[in-house]
Design a protein around this motif. Structure first.
Motif, PDB file in Angstrom:
ATOM      1  N   ALA A  51       0.838  -1.198   0.000  1.00 52.86           N
ATOM      2  CA  ALA A  51       0.000   0.000   0.000  1.00 52.86           C
ATOM      3  C   ALA A  51       0.875   1.250   0.000  1.00 52.86           C
ATOM      4  O   ALA A  51       1.935   1.281   0.627  1.00 52.86           O
ATOM      5  CB  ALA A  51      -0.928   0.001   1.215  1.00 52.86           C
ATOM      6  N   LEU A  52       0.425   2.268  -0.690  1.00 52.56           N
ATOM      7  CA  LEU A  52       1.184   3.506  -0.811  1.00 52.56           C
ATOM      8  C   LEU A  52       1.391   4.144   0.566  1.00 52.56           C
ATOM      9  O   LEU A  52       0.465   4.224   1.370  1.00 52.56           O
ATOM     10  CB  LEU A  52       0.452   4.482  -1.729  1.00 52.56           C
ATOM     11  N   GLY A  53       2.621   4.606   0.831  1.00 52.96           N
ATOM     12  CA  GLY A  53       2.921   5.322   2.068  1.00 52.96           C
ATOM     13  C   GLY A  53       3.612   4.450   3.091  1.00 52.96           C
ATOM     14  O   GLY A  53       4.031   3.322   2.806  1.00 52.96           O
ATOM     15  N   HIS A  54       3.732   5.010   4.293  1.00 50.13           N
ATOM     16  CA  HIS A  54       4.357   4.312   5.409  1.00 50.13           C
ATOM     17  C   HIS A  54       3.507   4.524   6.659  1.00 50.13           C
ATOM     18  O   HIS A  54       2.626   5.380   6.698  1.00 50.13           O
ATOM     19  CB  HIS A  54       5.780   4.822   5.666  1.00 50.13           C
ATOM     20  N   GLY A  55       3.783   3.732   7.682  1.00 47.02           N
ATOM     21  CA  GLY A  55       3.127   3.955   8.957  1.00 47.02           C
ATOM     22  C   GLY A  55       1.753   3.326   9.038  1.00 47.02           C
ATOM     23  O   GLY A  55       1.348   2.488   8.216  1.00 47.02           O
ATOM     24  N   ALA A 107      -3.410  -1.701   3.616  1.00 45.08           N
ATOM     25  CA  ALA A 107      -2.996  -3.058   3.239  1.00 45.08           C
ATOM     26  C   ALA A 107      -3.887  -4.108   3.883  1.00 45.08           C
ATOM     27  O   ALA A 107      -4.206  -5.133   3.268  1.00 45.08           O
ATOM     28  CB  ALA A 107      -1.538  -3.276   3.652  1.00 45.08           C
ATOM     29  N   VAL A 108      -4.294  -3.865   5.137  1.00 47.56           N
ATOM     30  CA  VAL A 108      -5.164  -4.832   5.832  1.00 47.56           C
ATOM     31  C   VAL A 108      -6.505  -4.952   5.120  1.00 47.56           C
ATOM     32  O   VAL A 108      -7.030  -6.061   4.917  1.00 47.56           O
ATOM     33  CB  VAL A 108      -5.350  -4.414   7.307  1.00 47.56           C
ATOM     34  N   ALA A 132      -2.649   0.680  -3.964  1.00 50.65           N
ATOM     35  CA  ALA A 132      -1.832  -0.457  -3.563  1.00 50.65           C
ATOM     36  C   ALA A 132      -1.551  -1.339  -4.761  1.00 50.65           C
ATOM     37  O   ALA A 132      -2.418  -1.542  -5.612  1.00 50.65           O
ATOM     38  CB  ALA A 132      -2.543  -1.272  -2.473  1.00 50.65           C
ATOM     39  N   THR A 133      -0.307  -1.842  -4.828  1.00 53.06           N
ATOM     40  CA  THR A 133       0.005  -2.893  -5.796  1.00 53.06           C
ATOM     41  C   THR A 133      -0.286  -4.237  -5.125  1.00 53.06           C
ATOM     42  O   THR A 133      -0.102  -4.391  -3.913  1.00 53.06           O
ATOM     43  CB  THR A 133       1.465  -2.834  -6.244  1.00 53.06           C
ATOM     44  N   VAL A 134      -0.742  -5.199  -5.916  1.00 49.35           N
ATOM     45  CA  VAL A 134      -1.177  -6.486  -5.362  1.00 49.35           C
ATOM     46  C   VAL A 134      -0.678  -7.614  -6.260  1.00 49.35           C
ATOM     47  O   VAL A 134      -0.715  -7.510  -7.490  1.00 49.35           O
ATOM     48  CB  VAL A 134      -2.714  -6.562  -5.235  1.00 49.35           C
ATOM     49  N   LEU A 135      -0.223  -8.685  -5.613  1.00 51.55           N
ATOM     50  CA  LEU A 135       0.162  -9.894  -6.330  1.00 51.55           C
ATOM     51  C   LEU A 135      -0.619 -11.068  -5.734  1.00 51.55           C
ATOM     52  O   LEU A 135      -0.639 -11.262  -4.517  1.00 51.55           O
ATOM     53  CB  LEU A 135       1.661 -10.161  -6.189  1.00 51.55           C
ATOM     54  N   SER A 155      -1.490 -10.218 -11.325  1.00 52.40           N
ATOM     55  CA  SER A 155      -0.756  -9.077 -10.781  1.00 52.40           C
ATOM     56  C   SER A 155      -1.509  -7.778 -11.020  1.00 52.40           C
ATOM     57  O   SER A 155      -2.154  -7.595 -12.058  1.00 52.40           O
ATOM     58  CB  SER A 155       0.636  -8.983 -11.419  1.00 52.40           C
ATOM     59  N   GLY A 156      -1.397  -6.889 -10.054  1.00 49.09           N
ATOM     60  CA  GLY A 156      -1.896  -5.522 -10.193  1.00 49.09           C
ATOM     61  C   GLY A 156      -0.765  -4.557  -9.928  1.00 49.09           C
ATOM     62  O   GLY A 156      -0.582  -4.094  -8.796  1.00 49.09           O
ATOM     63  N   SER A 157       0.041  -4.271 -10.964  1.00 48.03           N
ATOM     64  CA  SER A 157       1.157  -3.318 -10.898  1.00 48.03           C
ATOM     65  C   SER A 157       2.235  -3.713  -9.901  1.00 48.03           C
ATOM     66  O   SER A 157       3.009  -2.862  -9.444  1.00 48.03           O
ATOM     67  CB  SER A 157       0.633  -1.916 -10.532  1.00 48.03           C
ATOM     68  N   HIS A 158       2.323  -4.976  -9.545  1.00 51.52           N
ATOM     69  CA  HIS A 158       3.267  -5.417  -8.528  1.00 51.52           C
ATOM     70  C   HIS A 158       4.511  -6.032  -9.170  1.00 51.52           C
ATOM     71  O   HIS A 158       4.441  -6.582 -10.267  1.00 51.52           O
ATOM     72  CB  HIS A 158       2.596  -6.458  -7.618  1.00 51.52           C
ATOM     73  N   PRO A 159       5.676  -5.936  -8.500  1.00 48.38           N
ATOM     74  CA  PRO A 159       6.884  -6.589  -9.037  1.00 48.38           C
ATOM     75  C   PRO A 159       6.629  -8.077  -9.272  1.00 48.38           C
ATOM     76  O   PRO A 159       5.972  -8.745  -8.463  1.00 48.38           O
ATOM     77  CB  PRO A 159       7.922  -6.365  -7.925  1.00 48.38           C
ATOM     78  N   PRO A 160       7.163  -8.622 -10.362  1.00 41.84           N
ATOM     79  CA  PRO A 160       6.865 -10.011 -10.715  1.00 41.84           C
ATOM     80  C   PRO A 160       7.570 -10.993  -9.780  1.00 41.84           C
ATOM     81  O   PRO A 160       8.679 -10.740  -9.317  1.00 41.84           O
ATOM     82  CB  PRO A 160       7.410 -10.134 -12.139  1.00 41.84           C
ATOM     83  N   PRO A 161       6.932 -12.149  -9.490  1.00 36.90           N
ATOM     84  CA  PRO A 161       7.602 -13.173  -8.684  1.00 36.90           C
ATOM     85  C   PRO A 161       8.760 -13.795  -9.465  1.00 36.90           C
ATOM     86  O   PRO A 161       8.807 -13.727 -10.699  1.00 36.90           O
ATOM     87  CB  PRO A 161       6.497 -14.188  -8.409  1.00 36.90           C
ATOM     88  N   LEU A 162       9.671 -14.401  -8.707  1.00 36.59           N
ATOM     89  CA  LEU A 162      10.862 -15.008  -9.310  1.00 36.59           C
ATOM     90  C   LEU A 162      10.792 -16.515  -9.075  1.00 36.59           C
ATOM     91  O   LEU A 162      10.702 -16.969  -7.932  1.00 36.59           O
ATOM     92  CB  LEU A 162      12.127 -14.425  -8.689  1.00 36.59           C
ATOM     93  N   LEU A 163      10.822 -17.284 -10.156  1.00 32.71           N
ATOM     94  CA  LEU A 163      10.752 -18.744 -10.074  1.00 32.71           C
ATOM     95  C   LEU A 163      12.146 -19.310 -10.304  1.00 32.71           C
ATOM     96  O   LEU A 163      12.772 -19.060 -11.334  1.00 32.71           O
ATOM     97  CB  LEU A 163       9.778 -19.299 -11.118  1.00 32.71           C
TER      98      LEU A 163
END
Length: 438
Positions: free
Chosen positions: A236-240, A247-248, A284-287, A302-310
């Protein structure tokens, strides 16, 4: 009194006699004599006279003696700065001192006051010594006051420093207590790994700021009724706390939709439409990953999230690129579901961008991630996420929340037993700044 002088010695004694007649303190007398001498000497050396004028002024609350030294033939303005006795009134060729008189009986020469007689050499020496003693006494007094002030200042500084130390200790205690509460809340939000035959799972999480361990990186994993394992990774965008809340809500919405049986490719878009009316600022990006331990079938959305590594048991790791847009993005949702098959010994690493962008170079970060996974894939599953994160964060130019989640196929299980032995691991201890679950 007004008189013209051509000699510094005569001028000096005239000034001293004038000061004595008005009973000026020895230190004031000495300063006046030195000041008049300093101004007159350059004129005498040039062959010019100076005029000394004194006027008794009783028009003020405190009577004062006005003494003026004039150089009628001065080639340049008199130097009035830095005189031993400050002169508040100056012009190009004259300097005037206004000297408060020490008592009511001090005054000018008059009928009841005889002019001072010329001082003898012994008297002059004695008066010079008196002026010197007065100057030394004043200097000693100022030095003593200076030492006292330094001592008082040192004591004050020590007290202030001690107070700062106490305040800093209290702030540190508050920060630790605050961090502990937040860590406990985060631990409550992070699910335990399901124990599933034929599959190993482990996770690493580290906040951008260890003193404030909440963040927007969150994961969820659970077994579906058909025996497949569902994994959600959210950034999720941001911190804290605010990003944690976002994210929850995403992970809970995804879990609900997954358990209701919605197809994997539709879950992201449905999650967006469910949450936007309640939190229009959420991004938020989501995988999403589905893995069937019985067959090794793997699905990735995927929704704009870094790709998983196999990482195959044998072979070079490669990224599983699935396209789509995240929650809060334009046209949110998955474009398609990417399908793969995992074999025993294969390792799948899911992560957030804090792992690959710590040096502000995504391409370089992905290249280093491939090498790190190749180097550590043989380790026990519980060690892999921590080891990979440590390898990636040897240099951190951009601190961000970091999540690394590993899944490894150990053996295919018969389809008949795939839905049977789904158990929960007991709660495990968690470190203050990162956690591993294996």
């Amino acid at each position: 009194m007004s008189r013209l002088f051509w000699d510094v010695t005569v001028l000096r004694e005239e000034v001293r006699d004038l000061a004595r007649s008005y009973r000026l303190p020895a230190d004031v007398r000495g300063r006046l004599v030195l000041s008049a001498t300093d101004l007159a000497c350059p004129e005498f050396e040039a062959g010019h006279p100076v005029r000394l004028t004194s006027v008794f002024d009783a028009t003020h609350d405190v009577p004062q003696l006005n003494v003026t030294l004039t150089a009628p033939r001065a080639a340049r303005p008199l130097r009035s700065a830095d005189l031993p006795l400050t002169a508040p009134e100056t012009s190009a060729n004259s300097v005037t001192w206004h000297i408060p008189l020490p008592g009511p009986d001090a005054g000018p020469y008059g009928e009841d006051r005889a002019p001072a007689s010329p001082a003898s050499l012994s008297t002059q020496a004695r008066e010079g010594d008196e002026e010197l003693r007065a100057a030394l006494a004043r200097a000693d007094r100022l030095a003593a006051e200076h030492r006292m002030l330094k001592h008082e200042l040192a004591e004050t500084n020590a007290g202030v420093l001690a107070l700062y130390v106490q305040l800093d200790e209290r702030d540190e205690q508050v920060r630790k207590a605050h961090g502990q509460v937040l860590r406990e809340l985060e631990d409550a939000l992070r699910p335990l790994a399901p124990e599933i035959d034929g599959l190993e799972l482990a996770v690493h999480y580290a906040p951008a700021d260890p003193a404030a361990p909440t963040g927007g990186d969150l994961y969820d994993w659970f077994a579906l009724p058909d025996g497949t394992v569902h994994v959600t990774v959210v950034d999720a965008l941001g911190h804290g706390v605010r990003s944690t809340r976002g994210a929850v809500t995403v992970t809970h919405a995804v879990r609900t939709l997954a358990l209701e049986g919605h197809p994997l490719h539709s879950i992201l878009a449905r999650t967006h439409h469910l949450l936007m009316p309640f939190n229009a600022d959420l991004m938020a990006t989501v995988l999403l990953v589905r893995l069937d331990p019985a067959t090794g079938d793997l699905q990735v959305a995927s929704g704009s999230h870094p790709p998983p590594l196999l990482a195959r048991d044998r072979g070079t790791p490669h990224f599983l690129e699935a396209s789509g847009r995240g929650i809060g993005f334009p046209s949110p949702g998955s474009d398609a579901v990417l399908r793969e098959r995992m074999e025993p010994g294969d390792l799948l690493l899911l992560y957030t961008d804090g792992l690959t962008e710590s040096r502000r170079d995504l391409i370089e970060g992905e290249s280093r991630l491939v090498k790190a996974v190749e180097q550590h894939a043989h380790r026990p599953i519980a060690e892999i996420p921590d080891a990979v994160a440590a390898e990636m964060h040897t240099v951190v130019l951009h601190a961000d929340d970091t999540l690394a989640l590993a899944l490894r196929m150990t053996a295919k299980v018969p389809a008949a037993t795939a839905t049977r032995d789904v158990r929960r691991l007991p709660a495990q201890g968690r470190r203050a700044d990162k956690r591993s679950i294996g």
